[in-house]
Design a protein around this motif. Structure first.
Motif, PDB file in Angstrom:
ATOM      1  N   GLY A   4       0.792  -1.213   0.000  1.00 53.03           N
ATOM      2  CA  GLY A   4       0.000   0.000   0.000  1.00 53.03           C
ATOM      3  C   GLY A   4       0.826   1.264   0.000  1.00 53.03           C
ATOM      4  N   GLY A   5       2.110   1.130   0.258  1.00 51.29           N
ATOM      5  CA  GLY A   5       2.984   2.281   0.299  1.00 51.29           C
ATOM      6  C   GLY A   5       3.448   2.698  -1.081  1.00 51.29           C
ATOM      7  N   SER A   6       4.343   3.655  -1.109  1.00 48.66           N
ATOM      8  CA  SER A   6       4.850   4.162  -2.370  1.00 48.66           C
ATOM      9  C   SER A   6       6.340   4.432  -2.267  1.00 48.66           C
ATOM     10  CB  SER A   6       4.114   5.440  -2.775  1.00 48.66           C
ATOM     11  OG  SER A   6       4.321   6.446  -1.803  1.00 48.66           O
TER      12      SER A   6
ATOM     13  N   TYR B 227       3.284   1.225 -20.052  1.00 53.96           N
ATOM     14  CA  TYR B 227       3.243   0.621 -18.725  1.00 53.96           C
ATOM     15  C   TYR B 227       2.765  -0.805 -18.843  1.00 53.96           C
ATOM     16  CZ  TYR B 227       3.700   5.374 -17.014  1.00 53.96           C
ATOM     17  OH  TYR B 227       4.162   6.642 -16.767  1.00 53.96           O
ATOM     18  N   ALA B 228       3.422  -1.685 -18.130  1.00 56.55           N
ATOM     19  CA  ALA B 228       2.941  -3.054 -18.054  1.00 56.55           C
ATOM     20  C   ALA B 228       1.576  -3.057 -17.366  1.00 56.55           C
ATOM     21  CB  ALA B 228       3.928  -3.910 -17.259  1.00 56.55           C
ATOM     22  N   ASP B 229       0.743  -3.992 -17.749  1.00 54.71           N
ATOM     23  CA  ASP B 229      -0.594  -4.063 -17.151  1.00 54.71           C
ATOM     24  C   ASP B 229      -0.520  -4.150 -15.630  1.00 54.71           C
ATOM     25  OD1 ASP B 229      -2.089  -6.108 -19.786  1.00 54.71           O
ATOM     26  OD2 ASP B 229      -1.804  -3.953 -19.613  1.00 54.71           O
ATOM     27  N   SER B 230       0.505  -4.796 -15.140  1.00 54.75           N
ATOM     28  CA  SER B 230       0.625  -5.002 -13.698  1.00 54.75           C
ATOM     29  C   SER B 230       0.857  -3.713 -12.917  1.00 54.75           C
ATOM     30  CB  SER B 230       1.765  -5.981 -13.403  1.00 54.75           C
ATOM     31  OG  SER B 230       2.980  -5.498 -13.940  1.00 54.75           O
ATOM     32  N   VAL B 231       1.296  -2.646 -13.599  1.00 58.08           N
ATOM     33  CA  VAL B 231       1.570  -1.390 -12.883  1.00 58.08           C
ATOM     34  C   VAL B 231       0.739  -0.219 -13.400  1.00 58.08           C
ATOM     35  CG1 VAL B 231       3.918  -2.136 -12.359  1.00 58.08           C
ATOM     36  CG2 VAL B 231       3.501  -0.646 -14.334  1.00 58.08           C
ATOM     37  N   LYS B 232      -0.105  -0.472 -14.394  1.00 58.93           N
ATOM     38  CA  LYS B 232      -0.928   0.622 -14.919  1.00 58.93           C
ATOM     39  C   LYS B 232      -1.770   1.240 -13.827  1.00 58.93           C
ATOM     40  CE  LYS B 232      -1.459  -0.463 -19.806  1.00 58.93           C
ATOM     41  NZ  LYS B 232      -2.317  -1.050 -20.845  1.00 58.93           N
ATOM     42  N   GLY B 233      -1.753   2.547 -13.786  1.00 59.39           N
ATOM     43  CA  GLY B 233      -2.504   3.269 -12.770  1.00 59.39           C
ATOM     44  C   GLY B 233      -1.758   3.416 -11.459  1.00 59.39           C
ATOM     45  N   ARG B 234      -0.636   2.710 -11.316  1.00 59.50           N
ATOM     46  CA  ARG B 234       0.146   2.777 -10.083  1.00 59.50           C
ATOM     47  C   ARG B 234       1.560   3.289 -10.315  1.00 59.50           C
ATOM     48  NH1 ARG B 234       1.534  -1.616  -7.454  1.00 59.50           N
ATOM     49  NH2 ARG B 234       1.575  -3.020  -9.258  1.00 59.50           N
ATOM     50  N   GLY B 235       1.991   3.303 -11.557  1.00 52.63           N
ATOM     51  CA  GLY B 235       3.356   3.706 -11.849  1.00 52.63           C
ATOM     52  C   GLY B 235       3.405   4.884 -12.797  1.00 52.63           C
TER      53      GLY B 235
ATOM     54  N   SER C 274       3.069   3.588  -6.634  1.00 51.67           N
ATOM     55  CA  SER C 274       2.183   3.720  -5.488  1.00 51.67           C
ATOM     56  C   SER C 274       1.355   2.453  -5.334  1.00 51.67           C
ATOM     57  CB  SER C 274       1.283   4.939  -5.662  1.00 51.67           C
ATOM     58  OG  SER C 274       0.485   4.793  -6.813  1.00 51.67           O
ATOM     59  N   SER C 275       0.621   2.379  -4.243  1.00 50.54           N
ATOM     60  CA  SER C 275      -0.213   1.202  -3.947  1.00 50.54           C
ATOM     61  C   SER C 275       0.578  -0.081  -4.162  1.00 50.54           C
ATOM     62  CB  SER C 275      -1.469   1.207  -4.822  1.00 50.54           C
ATOM     63  OG  SER C 275      -2.218   2.380  -4.615  1.00 50.54           O
ATOM     64  N   LEU C 276       1.761  -0.115  -3.601  1.00 49.47           N
ATOM     65  CA  LEU C 276       2.658  -1.240  -3.838  1.00 49.47           C
ATOM     66  C   LEU C 276       2.088  -2.540  -3.284  1.00 49.47           C
ATOM     67  CD1 LEU C 276       5.970   0.631  -3.184  1.00 49.47           C
ATOM     68  CD2 LEU C 276       5.433  -0.619  -5.264  1.00 49.47           C
ATOM     69  N   LYS C 277       2.386  -3.619  -4.005  1.00 51.87           N
ATOM     70  CA  LYS C 277       1.912  -4.955  -3.639  1.00 51.87           C
ATOM     71  C   LYS C 277       3.117  -5.877  -3.433  1.00 51.87           C
ATOM     72  CE  LYS C 277      -1.905  -4.274  -6.890  1.00 51.87           C
ATOM     73  NZ  LYS C 277      -2.603  -4.822  -8.091  1.00 51.87           N
TER      74      LYS C 277
END
Length: 126
Positions: free
Chosen positions: A15-17, A60-68, A84-87
């Motif tokens: 959840g962090g960044s 952006y790779a699908d795995s990070v779209k909207g987060r990177g 952001s919203s790290l998993k």
């Protein structure tokens, strides 16, 4: 010759960044495409985000779209990756890379990147 040095990795909770930086020395790479790749243990090196030489086209790779977000500072000869919203599945060694082609378009293939950094470890705890 271009030397790349990544920084900004570390241990972060889910959840962090964080923001990864890649500083280049040796010469400017302002007219070349750049990218961030990552490699998790036992897995292939995958493209996370890419940017063409002008900064006008991104991938952006699908795995990070909207987060990177990938960006570059031409004056500082530096590339960034804001995540952001790290998993936990984002855990990997992150590498920055500079493309081979002058005024190159966005490039998705690792073999088309001529210069690589040593990598920075990102560990996301659950």
């Amino acid at each position: 010759q271009v030397q790349l040095a990544e920084s900004g990795g570390g241990l972060v909770q889910a959840g962090g960044s964080l923001r990864l930086s890649c500083a280049a020395s040796g010469r400017s790479f302002s007219r070349y495409p750049v990218a961030w790749f990552r490699q998790a243990p036992g897995k292939a090196r995958d493209l996370v985000a890419g940017l063409n030489w002008s900064g006008g086209d991104t991938y952006y790779a699908d795995s990070v779209k909207g987060r990177g977000t990938i960006s570059r500072d031409y004056a500082r000869n530096t590339v960034y990756l804001q995540m952001s919203s790290l998993k936990p599945e984002d855990t990997a060694v992150y590498y920055c890379a500079v493309g081979r082609r002058l005024y190159g378009d966005l490039d998705l293939a690792a073999e088309n990147y001529a210069y690589w950094g040593q990598g920075t470890q990102v560990t996301v705890s659950s």
